[in-house]
Design a protein around this motif. Structure first.
Motif, PDB file in Angstrom:
ATOM      1  N   VAL A  93      -6.285  -6.754  13.173  1.00 14.22           N
ATOM      2  CA  VAL A  93      -6.766  -7.130  11.844  1.00 14.22           C
ATOM      3  C   VAL A  93      -5.581  -7.618  11.015  1.00 14.22           C
ATOM      4  N   PRO A  94      -5.505  -8.916  10.688  1.00 12.09           N
ATOM      5  CA  PRO A  94      -4.419  -9.390   9.820  1.00 12.09           C
ATOM      6  C   PRO A  94      -4.647  -8.896   8.392  1.00 12.09           C
ATOM      7  N   VAL A  95      -3.716  -8.125   7.872  1.00 15.82           N
ATOM      8  CA  VAL A  95      -3.884  -7.559   6.533  1.00 15.82           C
ATOM      9  C   VAL A  95      -2.526  -7.126   6.000  1.00 15.82           C
ATOM     10  N   PHE A  96      -2.337  -7.292   4.697  1.00 17.71           N
ATOM     11  CA  PHE A  96      -1.129  -6.766   4.068  1.00 17.71           C
ATOM     12  C   PHE A  96      -1.168  -5.237   4.125  1.00 17.71           C
ATOM     13  N   LEU A  97      -0.029  -4.641   4.384  1.00 19.69           N
ATOM     14  CA  LEU A  97       0.021  -3.182   4.459  1.00 19.69           C
ATOM     15  C   LEU A  97      -0.485  -2.540   3.172  1.00 19.69           C
ATOM     16  N   SER A  98      -0.194  -3.156   2.042  1.00 18.02           N
ATOM     17  CA  SER A  98      -0.603  -2.611   0.746  1.00 18.02           C
ATOM     18  C   SER A  98      -2.116  -2.544   0.588  1.00 18.02           C
ATOM     19  N   ASN A 251      19.968   5.769  -6.748  1.00 16.98           N
ATOM     20  CA  ASN A 251      18.663   5.464  -7.365  1.00 16.98           C
ATOM     21  C   ASN A 251      18.685   5.554  -8.887  1.00 16.98           C
ATOM     22  N   GLU A 252      19.861   5.518  -9.481  1.00 13.07           N
ATOM     23  CA  GLU A 252      19.975   5.699 -10.933  1.00 13.07           C
ATOM     24  C   GLU A 252      19.429   4.522 -11.721  1.00 13.07           C
ATOM     25  N   TYR A 253      19.489   3.326 -11.156  1.00 12.58           N
ATOM     26  CA  TYR A 253      19.134   2.140 -11.932  1.00 12.58           C
ATOM     27  C   TYR A 253      17.741   1.607 -11.623  1.00 12.58           C
ATOM     28  N   LYS A 254      17.016   2.318 -10.796  1.00 14.32           N
ATOM     29  CA  LYS A 254      15.627   1.940 -10.544  1.00 14.32           C
ATOM     30  C   LYS A 254      14.770   2.221 -11.773  1.00 14.32           C
ATOM     31  N   LYS A 255      13.705   1.463 -11.901  1.00 11.95           N
ATOM     32  CA  LYS A 255      12.750   1.705 -12.984  1.00 11.95           C
ATOM     33  C   LYS A 255      11.552   2.525 -12.512  1.00 11.95           C
ATOM     34  N   VAL A 256      11.227   2.397 -11.232  1.00 10.55           N
ATOM     35  CA  VAL A 256      10.101   3.132 -10.651  1.00 10.55           C
ATOM     36  C   VAL A 256      10.660   4.373  -9.947  1.00 10.55           C
ATOM     37  N   ALA A 288      -0.464   1.840  -0.922  1.00  9.81           N
ATOM     38  CA  ALA A 288      -1.075   0.988  -1.938  1.00  9.81           C
ATOM     39  C   ALA A 288      -0.224   0.949  -3.199  1.00  9.81           C
ATOM     40  N   PHE A 289       0.543   2.009  -3.436  1.00  8.18           N
ATOM     41  CA  PHE A 289       1.481   2.057  -4.561  1.00  8.18           C
ATOM     42  C   PHE A 289       2.834   1.480  -4.169  1.00  8.18           C
ATOM     43  N   VAL A 290       3.388   1.951  -3.063  1.00  8.11           N
ATOM     44  CA  VAL A 290       4.738   1.555  -2.658  1.00  8.11           C
ATOM     45  C   VAL A 290       4.832   0.048  -2.468  1.00  8.11           C
ATOM     46  N   ASN A 291       3.824  -0.552  -1.845  1.00  7.92           N
ATOM     47  CA  ASN A 291       3.883  -1.969  -1.499  1.00  7.92           C
ATOM     48  C   ASN A 291       3.177  -2.884  -2.486  1.00  7.92           C
ATOM     49  N   ASP A 292       2.789  -2.355  -3.616  1.00 12.11           N
ATOM     50  CA  ASP A 292       2.171  -3.173  -4.655  1.00 12.11           C
ATOM     51  C   ASP A 292       3.250  -4.058  -5.279  1.00 12.11           C
ATOM     52  N   SER A 293       3.089  -5.369  -5.187  1.00 14.24           N
ATOM     53  CA  SER A 293       4.133  -6.274  -5.696  1.00 14.24           C
ATOM     54  C   SER A 293       4.368  -6.099  -7.188  1.00 14.24           C
ATOM     55  N   ASP A 294       3.335  -5.696  -7.939  1.00 15.44           N
ATOM     56  CA  ASP A 294       3.523  -5.441  -9.368  1.00 15.44           C
ATOM     57  C   ASP A 294       4.392  -4.213  -9.618  1.00 15.44           C
ATOM     58  N   VAL A 295       4.327  -3.252  -8.708  1.00 18.05           N
ATOM     59  CA  VAL A 295       5.198  -2.079  -8.801  1.00 18.05           C
ATOM     60  C   VAL A 295       6.615  -2.444  -8.362  1.00 18.05           C
ATOM     61  N   ILE A 296       6.717  -3.152  -7.253  1.00 15.63           N
ATOM     62  CA  ILE A 296       8.024  -3.535  -6.710  1.00 15.63           C
ATOM     63  C   ILE A 296       8.833  -4.320  -7.736  1.00 15.63           C
ATOM     64  N   PHE A 336       6.695  -7.330  -0.044  1.00 16.15           N
ATOM     65  CA  PHE A 336       8.045  -7.215  -0.591  1.00 16.15           C
ATOM     66  C   PHE A 336       8.718  -8.564  -0.810  1.00 16.15           C
ATOM     67  N   MET A 337       8.387  -9.570  -0.013  1.00  9.48           N
ATOM     68  CA  MET A 337       8.936 -10.900  -0.281  1.00  9.48           C
ATOM     69  C   MET A 337       8.488 -11.372  -1.667  1.00  9.48           C
ATOM     70  N   ARG A 338       7.218 -11.136  -1.966  1.00  3.65           N
ATOM     71  CA  ARG A 338       6.708 -11.553  -3.270  1.00  3.65           C
ATOM     72  C   ARG A 338       7.254 -10.654  -4.379  1.00  3.65           C
ATOM     73  N   GLY A 339       7.250  -9.341  -4.126  1.00  4.08           N
ATOM     74  CA  GLY A 339       7.754  -8.414  -5.141  1.00  4.08           C
ATOM     75  C   GLY A 339       9.207  -8.674  -5.480  1.00  4.08           C
ATOM     76  N   ALA A 340      10.031  -8.949  -4.471  1.00  6.85           N
ATOM     77  CA  ALA A 340      11.451  -9.215  -4.707  1.00  6.85           C
ATOM     78  C   ALA A 340      11.645 -10.514  -5.481  1.00  6.85           C
ATOM     79  N   SER A 341      10.852 -11.528  -5.143  1.00  3.40           N
ATOM     80  CA  SER A 341      11.012 -12.817  -5.830  1.00  3.40           C
ATOM     81  C   SER A 341      10.645 -12.716  -7.304  1.00  3.40           C
ATOM     82  N   LEU A 342       9.764 -11.764  -7.649  1.00  4.83           N
ATOM     83  CA  LEU A 342       9.355 -11.574  -9.047  1.00  4.83           C
ATOM     84  C   LEU A 342      10.254 -10.599  -9.798  1.00  4.83           C
ATOM     85  N   SER A 343      11.063  -9.854  -9.068  1.00  4.81           N
ATOM     86  CA  SER A 343      11.981  -8.899  -9.681  1.00  4.81           C
ATOM     87  C   SER A 343      13.118  -9.642 -10.380  1.00  4.81           C
TER      88      SER A 343
END
Length: 432
Positions: A93-98, A251-256, A288-296, A336-343
């Motif tokens: 089944v092709p599917v994003f892990l998130s 991990n001091e400078y992370k926001k999440v 669903a949380f870890v790999n959410d591009s809006d969270v990343i 993560f490719m998308r999440g990183a590009s938006l970070s």
């Protein structure tokens, strides 16, 4: 508090013909229960096994299993079931892990049974899903029957995967080691060169995501001189542990969840399993949380490091198949490719050797017929091989081809140059 354990045969009597059974994955694969279930082939039929990525020896390649109604429906293909998935009694089944938890929640993959492996109950009766929360947490909530393999060698991991024993329909005690894999053993000169190239892109205070395999481990080996790195990743292995011990990862400078490593599953050797055991520095969370591009994207300077099977001259990334043969899966690469590009300050990176172990170029004029595109050419940014790094983002098709040829293996550049000429220069000459 008195806890009752069933024997495996009694517990697996809850699985009926026609059931869809979720199988816990990665290092948490409940091999004892799974192999006992496969041994019932012919007694029960039309069983669909739904899994993400399994590890360890699985006794599937027997006539009774593949001819008497056991079907594997894989959401990410691992080596121990690869031939099964590509056979007549398996599929992918092709599917994003998130998005896998949503398949269970919305009933697109309705679960009848979930088989999971957990740490033993504490004095309050709480177990954990151990090394793999990913979509297993959702599976335990959605399946009406949950069978737990309770293993004293499973680490107790903090985060989302804390479950009271009363939520299990049946529990089976099984004391056995977790499967182990040591990616550092495969780090060779090529991987070291790639690791150094990628490490040069990583700034202090960046937030890291590492995919599976040798290259991410090689990158981590080059980061001992960095400062205040954070980790928000779908998985991690042994390579992170020395960086935590040296104070590189804070991990001091992370926001999440600042101050915590955030992950979805852990896979490696006993060293990393011992590291995460009862360690509040590590939170294993719902994918669903870890790999959410809006969270990343909330984290600063996210560096996503993933790999590929091949890339064509326009930047299309195939990371899950060799032609039509399903080799792995989409997984969390695009998350993560998308999440990183938006970070803010983020860098999505595809890192890979320029050639396969048999000398075939991974940079190709065209993807193999039937190959799947995991990362589109609209999402691609940095590409790293042992011969350098290029950034394809914002470049036109011809520019991308020239850049990719510059980091291809020298033995294959002439063929790629010819393909470039055929696609671009010859076309322009004909137009003129």
């Amino acid at each position: 508090m008195e806890i009752h354990y069933e024997n495996a045969d009694t517990a697996l009597g809850l699985v009926k013909s026609g059931d869809r059974v979720f199988v816990h994955g990665s290092a948490a694969t409940p091999r004892f229960l799974l192999n006992k279930l496969l041994a019932k082939a012919g007694i029960i039929k039309n069983i669909e096994l739904t899994c993400i990525s399994t590890y360890g020896e699985i006794e599937w390649n027997r006539p009774k299993v593949i001819n008497n109604g056991f079907f594997i429906n894989s959401l990410f293909v691992s080596s121990n079931v690869r031939e099964w998935v590509n056979g007549r009694n398996g599929n992918y089944v092709p599917v994003f892990l998130s998005e896998i938890p949503a398949l269970f929640e919305e009933g697109l993959l309705r679960l009848d049974v979930a088989m999971v492996q957990v740490s033993p109950p504490d004095r309050h009766g709480y177990c954990t899903l151990g090394t793999s929360v990913d979509a297993a947490l959702c599976a335990t909530r959605m399946a009406p029957v949950v069978i737990a393999q309770v293993n004293p060698q499973m680490p107790r991991v903090m985060g989302d995967g804390i479950i009271h024993y009363s939520e299990f329909t049946a529990m089976v005690w099984e004391d056995s080691p977790l499967p182990e894999i040591d990616y550092s053993l495969e780090v060779d000169e090529t991987a070291i060169k790639i690791g150094k190239n990628v490490a040069s892109l990583i700034e202090d205070e960046a937030t890291l995501q590492m995919g599976i395999g040798t290259i991410p481990d090689a990158v981590l080996q080059q980061l001992s001189g960095h400062k205040d790195l954070g980790v928000h990743t779908e998985m991690f292995s042994d390579g992170l542990v020395p960086l935590v011990e040296k104070g590189v990862i804070t991990n001091e400078y992370k926001k999440v969840q600042p101050g915590r490593i955030v992950t979805s599953f852990i896979l490696g050797t006993r060293k990393v399993y011992d590291f995460v055991n009862d360690n509040p520095f590590v939170n294993c969370m719902n994918v669903a949380f870890v790999n959410d591009s809006d969270v990343i994207r909330r984290n600063p300077k996210v560096v996503a490091i993933n790999s590929a099977i091949e890339i064509d001259l326009t930047g299309q990334i195939c990371a899950d198949s060799i032609g039509t043969f399903q080799y792995s899966g989409i997984g969390g690469q695009m998350d993560f490719m998308r999440g990183a590009s938006l970070s803010e300050g983020g860098k999505p990176i595809i890192a890979m050797p320029s050639i396969t172990r048999t000398g075939i170029s991974r940079i190709v004029p065209f993807l193999k017929p039937g190959a799947g595109v995991v990362t589109t050419r609209g999402h691609v940014h940095y590409i790293a091989t042992e011969f350098g790094i290029v950034n394809l983002y914002g470049r036109n098709m011809e520019q991308r081809a020239r850049l990719l040829i510059s980091i291809a293996h020298p033995d294959h550049r002439a063929v790629l140059e010819q393909a470039y000429y055929e696609r671009f220069r010859k076309l322009y000459a004909e137009v003129k």
